[in-house]
Write a protein that holds these residues in place. Structure first.
Motif, PDB file in Angstrom:
ATOM      1  N   UNK A  90       0.729  -1.078  -0.181  1.00 12.31           N
ATOM      2  CA  UNK A  90       0.017   0.028   0.001  1.00 12.31           C
ATOM      3  C   UNK A  90       0.732   1.466   0.135  1.00 12.31           C
ATOM      4  N   UNK A  91       1.884   1.215   1.044  1.00 14.30           N
ATOM      5  CA  UNK A  91       2.686   2.514   1.124  1.00 14.30           C
ATOM      6  C   UNK A  91       3.511   2.592  -0.504  1.00 14.30           C
ATOM      7  N   UNK A  92       4.026   1.591  -0.742  1.00 11.83           N
ATOM      8  CA  UNK A  92       4.681   1.707  -2.048  1.00 11.83           C
ATOM      9  C   UNK A  92       3.969   2.002  -3.214  1.00 11.83           C
ATOM     10  N   UNK A  93       2.740   1.526  -3.519  1.00 12.29           N
ATOM     11  CA  UNK A  93       1.746   2.214  -4.347  1.00 12.29           C
ATOM     12  C   UNK A  93       1.477   3.641  -4.325  1.00 12.29           C
ATOM     13  N   UNK A  94       1.221   3.995  -2.949  1.00 17.30           N
ATOM     14  CA  UNK A  94       0.797   5.356  -2.424  1.00 17.30           C
ATOM     15  C   UNK A  94       1.891   6.360  -3.161  1.00 17.30           C
ATOM     16  N   UNK A  95       3.175   5.993  -2.765  1.00 15.71           N
ATOM     17  CA  UNK A  95       4.345   6.810  -2.975  1.00 15.71           C
ATOM     18  C   UNK A  95       4.731   6.933  -4.572  1.00 15.71           C
ATOM     19  N   UNK A  96       4.932   5.640  -5.106  1.00 15.15           N
ATOM     20  CA  UNK A  96       5.413   5.482  -6.557  1.00 15.15           C
ATOM     21  C   UNK A  96       4.555   5.570  -7.483  1.00 15.15           C
ATOM     22  N   UNK A  97       3.407   5.015  -7.236  1.00 11.95           N
ATOM     23  CA  UNK A  97       2.468   4.857  -8.425  1.00 11.95           C
ATOM     24  C   UNK A  97       1.203   6.122  -8.315  1.00 11.95           C
ATOM     25  N   UNK A 106      -9.864 -14.747   0.373  1.00 17.47           N
ATOM     26  CA  UNK A 106     -11.032 -15.141  -0.298  1.00 17.47           C
ATOM     27  C   UNK A 106     -11.339 -14.204  -1.602  1.00 17.47           C
ATOM     28  N   UNK A 107     -10.762 -12.971  -1.806  1.00 14.13           N
ATOM     29  CA  UNK A 107     -11.004 -12.178  -2.894  1.00 14.13           C
ATOM     30  C   UNK A 107      -9.783 -12.534  -4.010  1.00 14.13           C
ATOM     31  N   UNK A 108      -8.878 -13.054  -3.682  1.00 12.69           N
ATOM     32  CA  UNK A 108      -7.784 -13.318  -4.161  1.00 12.69           C
ATOM     33  C   UNK A 108      -7.445 -14.250  -5.214  1.00 12.69           C
ATOM     34  N   UNK A 109      -6.321 -14.425  -6.302  1.00 13.05           N
ATOM     35  CA  UNK A 109      -5.263 -13.272  -6.010  1.00 13.05           C
ATOM     36  C   UNK A 109      -5.508 -11.981  -6.415  1.00 13.05           C
ATOM     37  N   UNK A 110      -5.373 -11.004  -5.402  1.00 13.75           N
ATOM     38  CA  UNK A 110      -5.771  -9.735  -5.517  1.00 13.75           C
ATOM     39  C   UNK A 110      -4.980  -9.102  -6.925  1.00 13.75           C
ATOM     40  N   UNK A 111      -5.719  -8.300  -7.764  1.00 10.99           N
ATOM     41  CA  UNK A 111      -4.843  -7.539  -8.991  1.00 10.99           C
ATOM     42  C   UNK A 111      -4.587  -6.095  -8.528  1.00 10.99           C
ATOM     43  N   UNK A 112      -3.271  -6.259  -9.333  1.00 17.04           N
ATOM     44  CA  UNK A 112      -2.928  -4.566  -9.102  1.00 17.04           C
ATOM     45  C   UNK A 112      -2.312  -4.108 -10.583  1.00 17.04           C
ATOM     46  N   UNK A 113      -3.068  -3.555 -11.296  1.00 18.72           N
ATOM     47  CA  UNK A 113      -2.541  -2.985 -12.672  1.00 18.72           C
ATOM     48  C   UNK A 113      -2.038  -1.689 -12.955  1.00 18.72           C
ATOM     49  N   UNK A 114      -1.061  -1.659 -13.389  1.00 23.07           N
ATOM     50  CA  UNK A 114      -0.621  -0.084 -13.867  1.00 23.07           C
ATOM     51  C   UNK A 114       0.252   0.416 -12.827  1.00 23.07           C
ATOM     52  N   UNK A 115       1.003  -0.537 -12.219  1.00 23.23           N
ATOM     53  CA  UNK A 115       2.058  -0.237 -10.806  1.00 23.23           C
ATOM     54  C   UNK A 115       3.094   0.500 -11.701  1.00 23.23           C
ATOM     55  N   UNK A 116       3.840   1.493 -10.763  1.00 22.99           N
ATOM     56  CA  UNK A 116       5.002   2.071 -11.075  1.00 22.99           C
ATOM     57  C   UNK A 116       6.204   0.949 -11.277  1.00 22.99           C
ATOM     58  N   UNK A 117       6.991   1.170 -12.213  1.00 20.65           N
ATOM     59  CA  UNK A 117       7.981   0.002 -12.567  1.00 20.65           C
ATOM     60  C   UNK A 117       9.451   0.346 -11.774  1.00 20.65           C
ATOM     61  N   UNK A 118       9.428   1.436 -11.631  1.00 22.59           N
ATOM     62  CA  UNK A 118      10.639   1.844 -10.682  1.00 22.59           C
ATOM     63  C   UNK A 118      10.165   2.998  -9.664  1.00 22.59           C
ATOM     64  N   UNK A 119      11.190   2.742  -8.455  1.00 20.87           N
ATOM     65  CA  UNK A 119      10.867   3.545  -7.241  1.00 20.87           C
ATOM     66  C   UNK A 119      12.169   4.232  -6.986  1.00 20.87           C
TER      67      UNK A 119
END
Ligand SMILES: Cc1cc2nc3c(=O)[nH]c(=O)nc-3n(C[C@H](O)[C@H](O)[C@H](O)COP(=O)(O)OP(=O)(O)OC[C@H]3O[C@@H](n4cnc5c(N)ncnc54)[C@H](O)[C@@H]3O)c2cc1C
Length: 414
Positions: free
Chosen positions: A162-169, A225-238
Motif C-alpha cells: 500500500x505504502x509503495x503504491x501510494x508513494x511511487x504509483x 477469499x477475493x484473491x489473488x488480488x489484482x494490481x494493474x498499472x503499478x510504477x515500474x521503478x521506485x
C-alpha cells in the motif's frame, strides 16, 4: 447483526493475553513459513498466520517481554527466530526514533503542509480522496484502503504494498499516507509507522526503496477469499525520496525509574495503559487515566483506532484502581493535571516511559513542569533499555544482539 470484525480487538489486557496464549503455539515454523501471506480478514477477525498482537503491544496492555517469554517457552529461540526478530523490529524502531526525534517533528510539520496543499489544489484533493476511499481503480489497493477503515488492521505485506503504491504509483505525499494509517490502525505507532513509510520511500536506509509488483501481490494473496488480488498499472521503478534535513542521532539519558518514597499518582496513557507490565513495587494513591487518541492527527480518527485507545486506557485504569484500592480520575485535555493532583494531595507522578510521538506531544506540556521539579518517574522496560543502544543505524546490529539481550533479561528460553 453487528459486524464481528469490528470487535476483533477487545481493549483489555485479558483479551491480549488470551490472543497471545492462542497464537504462541503457531509462532514457530508455521509463522516463519506463512507470515508473508495476506489471507484477508476472516469472519472472526483473527488470522491464523500472524499474531495480530500489535494493538495490545502498542497500548502497553501487554509487553514485548511477555510475548517473547510465551513464544520462547513454546518453541525455544531457534524455531521461534523469525517471530522473535519481528518483535525486535518494533523495539528497534522505538529506539531509533527516540535517538532521532526530529524525524517525528518533521513528519508532523510536513503532514500539516501536505494537508494545506490539498486545500489549495483540487486535483490533489481528488487523488487523495480516491486513495483513502478505495476508488483508484487498482483493485488490491482499493481493497486495502477499505479493509483498513473497516477493520483497523492491515497485514504487514499489505502495508508495504500500500505504502509503495501510494508513494511511487499514485505519487502522493508519504506523510499523508502515514497519517491515513495512523488515523485508522488500532496499532498506529509513531515509530513503527513513520519509520516503515520512510523505509518504503528510501529515507530510512538511504537509497533503498520498496517496489510493489503485481506478481508479488498475486503470489502472496493467492489464499485471500477475493484473491489473488489484482494490481494493474503499478510504477515500474521506485526512485528514492529525498529530504533537506539530516536527522542527527543522540541517545537520550533514560530515566532511572526509581519510585518516589512519597505518595504518588500512576498515570496511564495510550502507550502505557496497563500497570501490570510495570511491576510496581509500591502502590499508587491515585490512578490517572489520560487517553489522547485524537492527538494522532489533525484529521478525523477512525472509530476502531479511537475507541481501542480510549477504552484500553479506561479499562486498565479501572483495573488498576481495583488492584490498588485507590481512587481513579480522568485527566481530560481541558482539565489541568495540577488541579487533579492538588485535589488528591499527591505531588509525584509515575508512568510508563512516554516515547516520541503524539501521546508525549499531547501530555508533555503539563508534565514538563512536574519533571523539571523532579516529581515525575518514567519507567523504561528492561528490554528497551538493553536494545535501544543497538538501534543506532540499520536493524542488523539489533538482530546480532538478540541472543545477548534475551540472555541478559533471563528470556533465553529452551
Ligand atoms: C508502511 C507500514 C506501516 C506500519 N505501521 C505500523 C504501526 O503503525 N504500528 C505497528 O505496530 N506496526 C506497524 N507496521 C509494522 C507491521 O506491519 C505490524 O507491526 C504488523 O503487521 C502487526 O501485525 P501482527 O501483530 O499480526 O504482526 P506479527 O507478524 O504477528 O508480529 C508480531 C509483532 O512483532 C512486531 N512487528 C511485526 N512486524 C513488524 C515490523 N515490520 N515492524 C515493526 N514491528 C513489527 C509487532 O509488534 C507485531 O505485533 C507497519 C509496517 C509498514 C510496512
Amino acid at each position: 447483526m453487528p459486524d464481528t470484525r469490528l470487535m476483533t480487538f477487545i481493549p483489555t489486557r485479558a483479551a491480549g493475553l488470551e490472543r497471545l496464549h492462542q497464537f504462541a503455539p503457531r509462532a514457530g515454523e508455521k509463522y516463519a513459513q506463512g507470515r508473508n501471506y495476506d489471507d484477508g480478514t476472516p469472519d472472526n477477525g483473527m488470522r491464523g498466520n500472524v499474531s495480530q498482537l500489535s494493538p495490545w503491544l502498542h497500548a502497553g496492555l501487554i509487553s514485548e517481554a511477555e510475548v517473547l517469554e510465551a513464544v520462547l517457552e513454546a518453541h525455544g529461540p531457534k524455531t521461534a527466530e523469525s517471530f522473535i526478530s519481528e518483535v525486535f523490529w518494533r523495539v528497534y524502531f522505538k529506539g531509533y526514533l527516540e535517538q532521532r526525534p526530529t524525524i517525528w517533528q518533521s513528519f508532523t510539520e510536513n503532514r500539516d503542509q501536505a494537508f494545506a496543499m490539498l486545500e489549495a489544489n483540487s486535483g490533489l484533493a481528488k487523488a487523495y480522496a480516491e486513495a483513502t476511499e478505495g476508488r483508484t481503480g487498482i483493485a488490491a489497493f482499493d481493497h486495502w484502503a477499505r479493509e483498513l477503515v473497516q477493520t483497523g488492521y492491515l497485514h504487514n505485506h499489505a502495508r508495504m504494498w500500500f505504502a509503495s503504491i501510494w508513494i511511487f504509483t499514485l505519487k502522493l505525499d508519504w506523510e499523508l499516507g502515514a497519517d491515513f494509517f495512523l488515523r485508522h490502525l488500532a496499532d498506529g505507532d509513531a515509530a513503527s509507522n513513520t519509520l516503515s513509510w520512510r523505509w518504503v520511500g528510501g529515507l530510512h536506509t538511504a537509497g533503498k526503496t520498496y517496489l510493489a509488483t503485481a506478481s508479488n501481490i498475486a503470489r502472496f494473496t493467492e489464499r485471500h477469499p477475493d484473491g489473488p488480488l489484482e494490481a494493474e498499472g503499478l510504477a515500474e521503478e521506485a526512485q528514492p525520496l529525498s529530504e533537506p534535513q539530516d536527522h542527527s542521532r543522540s541517545m537520550p539519558k533514560l530515566p532511572a525509574g526509581d519510585l518516589p518514597q512519597a505518595r504518588f499518582a500512576l498515570l496511564l496513557h495510550d502507550e502505557g495503559a496497563s500497570h501490570e507490565p510495570l511491576a510496581l513495587t509500591r502502590s499508587p494513591s491515585l490512578i490517572i487515566s489520560a487517553p489522547r487518541p485524537e492527538a494522532r492527527s489533525p484529521g478525523e480518527i477512525g472509530d476502531i483506532a479511537r475507541s481501542f485507545a480510549r477504552e484500553a486506557t479506561q479499562n486498565a485504569a479501572k483495573a488498576a484502581a481495583d488492584t490498588f484500592d485507590c481512587p481513579m480520575v480522568d485527566w481530560t485535555a481541558t482539565q489541568p493535571l495540577a488541579e487533579q493532583l492538588s485535589t488528591a494531595g499527591v505531588e509525584h507522578v509515575v508512568t510508563a516511559y512516554l516515547p516520541t510521538g503524539w501521546t508525549k506531544d499531547a501530555l508533555w506540556p503539563e508534565l514538563r513542569e512536574i519533571e523539571e521539579a523532579g516529581r515525575l518517574t518514567q519507567i523504561v522496560s528492561d528490554l528497551s533499555r538493553a536494545t535501544w543502544p543497538h538501534a543506532r543505524a540499520g536493524f542488523f546490529r539489533v538482530k546480532k544482539a538478540i541472543p545477548d539481550v534475551l540472555g541478559e533479561l533471563g528470556l533465553a528460553g529452551g
